[in-house]
Scaffold this motif. Structure first.
Motif, mmCIF file in Angstrom:
data_model
loop_
_atom_site.group_PDB
_atom_site.id
_atom_site.type_symbol
_atom_site.label_atom_id
_atom_site.label_comp_id
_atom_site.label_asym_id
_atom_site.label_seq_id
_atom_site.Cartn_x
_atom_site.Cartn_y
_atom_site.Cartn_z
ATOM 1 N N GLY A 241 69.379 27.115 54.551
ATOM 2 C CA GLY A 241 69.565 26.463 53.715
ATOM 3 C C GLY A 241 68.478 25.910 52.758
ATOM 4 N N THR A 244 69.293 27.485 48.968
ATOM 5 C CA THR A 244 70.529 27.603 48.462
ATOM 6 C C THR A 244 71.448 26.636 49.715
ATOM 7 N N GLU A 245 72.887 26.510 49.495
ATOM 8 C CA GLU A 245 73.508 26.172 50.402
ATOM 9 C C GLU A 245 73.433 27.175 51.647
ATOM 10 N N ARG A 246 73.920 26.521 52.851
ATOM 11 C CA ARG A 246 73.934 27.601 53.783
ATOM 12 C C ARG A 246 75.078 28.479 53.776
#
Length: 321
Positions: A241, A244-246
């Protein structure tokens, strides 16, 4: 006409000019084709002549652009064949022929000759330790000069290589901002190594302002071109993450694809690293999510890295139909 074509294909300017005139005038066996005529006149370097002027005056801008593009493709293909022939010679004859082609201004020849200077072939000397062998003498400055000549002509691999030289300071002073500019030029032409290098710079803010969105976009474009490093970077980023978001499914998918690609390229170290990160993910993922990630990887591979998104129940139903 066949003999004229054969001579023109061997890069004889007189034959190219005559072929252009023949297509402009038309013959019993050759219908009038102004686009093809202009193409051959361009290759004959006759743009200042009356024939070229008269033809282009009566053609649309789109038709002239088409002829110009055809000439560029023909030139690229012909120059590529010359370079391939030179590369097939090996060692000293290879250097001699590439030097001649580089002096003619062929960008690929300049790039290939630059690479030979990078590894030290042209300045190689007989080994004092092992009779019959050659000790290569890298010449980074000469290599950089050749890469620059090719890069200025818009040759993407040379632009990418020049970016690396400026980033690393081998043959030229370190200038990361300038390196990024050359990476940008090559990336705009979809050069995978340039996209990967530029993505790394945007991801870390190394030499240029950090931009997570640009980094992810460039990694994605490079991965779509089959770049294993970009696949691994995407997998690691979706796992931790950082940019970006996980997303465990996407992380597993990209790490799977990276491992497969690296093994095809016989780069076991990076393949093992991708596998290790993927194994750590499976300890946290439900089996159903792992299966979806595997399907996503299969779909991405089947589509030659063009459809590489998350997989869901609806996707699974479509695959059954």
């Amino acid at each position: 006409m066949a003999l004229l074509h054969r001579a023109a294909d061997q890069d004889y300017r007189e034959a190219q000019f005559m072929l252009g005139v023949a297509y402009a005038a038309g013959e019993p066996a050759v219908p009038v084709d102004n686009i093809e005529a202009v193409k051959w006149l361009i290759l004959a370097k006759a743009q200042d002549g009356l024939a070229y002027s008269m033809l282009t005056h009566q053609m649309s801008a789109e038709a002239v652009a088409t002829a110009t593009a055809r000439a560029a493709l023909w030139r690229e293909d012909a120059d590529g064949k010359k370079v391939q022939a030179a590369l097939a010679l090996g060692n000293r004859n290879e250097v001699s022929d590439l030097t001649r082609l580089a002096d003619e201004g062929i960008p690929r020849a300049q790039y290939e000759l630059g690479w030979l200077y990078t590894v030290g072939v042209p300045d190689g000397i007989p080994s004092k330790m092992v009779p019959g062998l050659t000790e290569f003498q890298p010449n980074d400055r000469k290599a950089a000069e050749l890469y620059l000549r090719a890069a200025l002509q818009g040759y993407p691999p040379a632009q990418s290589r020049l970016g690396s030289i400026l980033y690393e300071g081998k043959g030229l002073a370190v200038d990361k901002a300038e390196a990024a500019k050359w990476f940008e030029k090559a990336a705009a032409r979809s050069e995978p190594t340039a996209m990967m290098a530029l993505a790394d710079m945007f991801a870390t803010g190394d030499g240029i302002p950090a931009d997570k969105n640009r980094a992810i976009t460039l990694y994605g474009r490079a991965a779509a071109k089959g770049n294993a490093g970009a696949m691994k970077a995407l997998g690691e980023n979706y796992a931790n993450g950082r940019l970006t978001e996980r997303d465990s499914q996407l992380a597993y998918m990209w790490l799977t694809l990276a491992s497969q690609k690296y093994r095809k390229e016989l780069v076991e170290v990076f393949a093992n690293e991708a596998d290790e990160t993927r194994r750590s993910l499976t300890e946290l993922m439900p089996q159903s999510e792992v299966e979806l990630a595997k399907r996503a990887a299969d779909r991405c591979l089947r589509t030659n890295y063009q459809q590489c998104g998350r997989s869901g129940f609806v996707d699974w139903l479509w695959e059954l139909l």
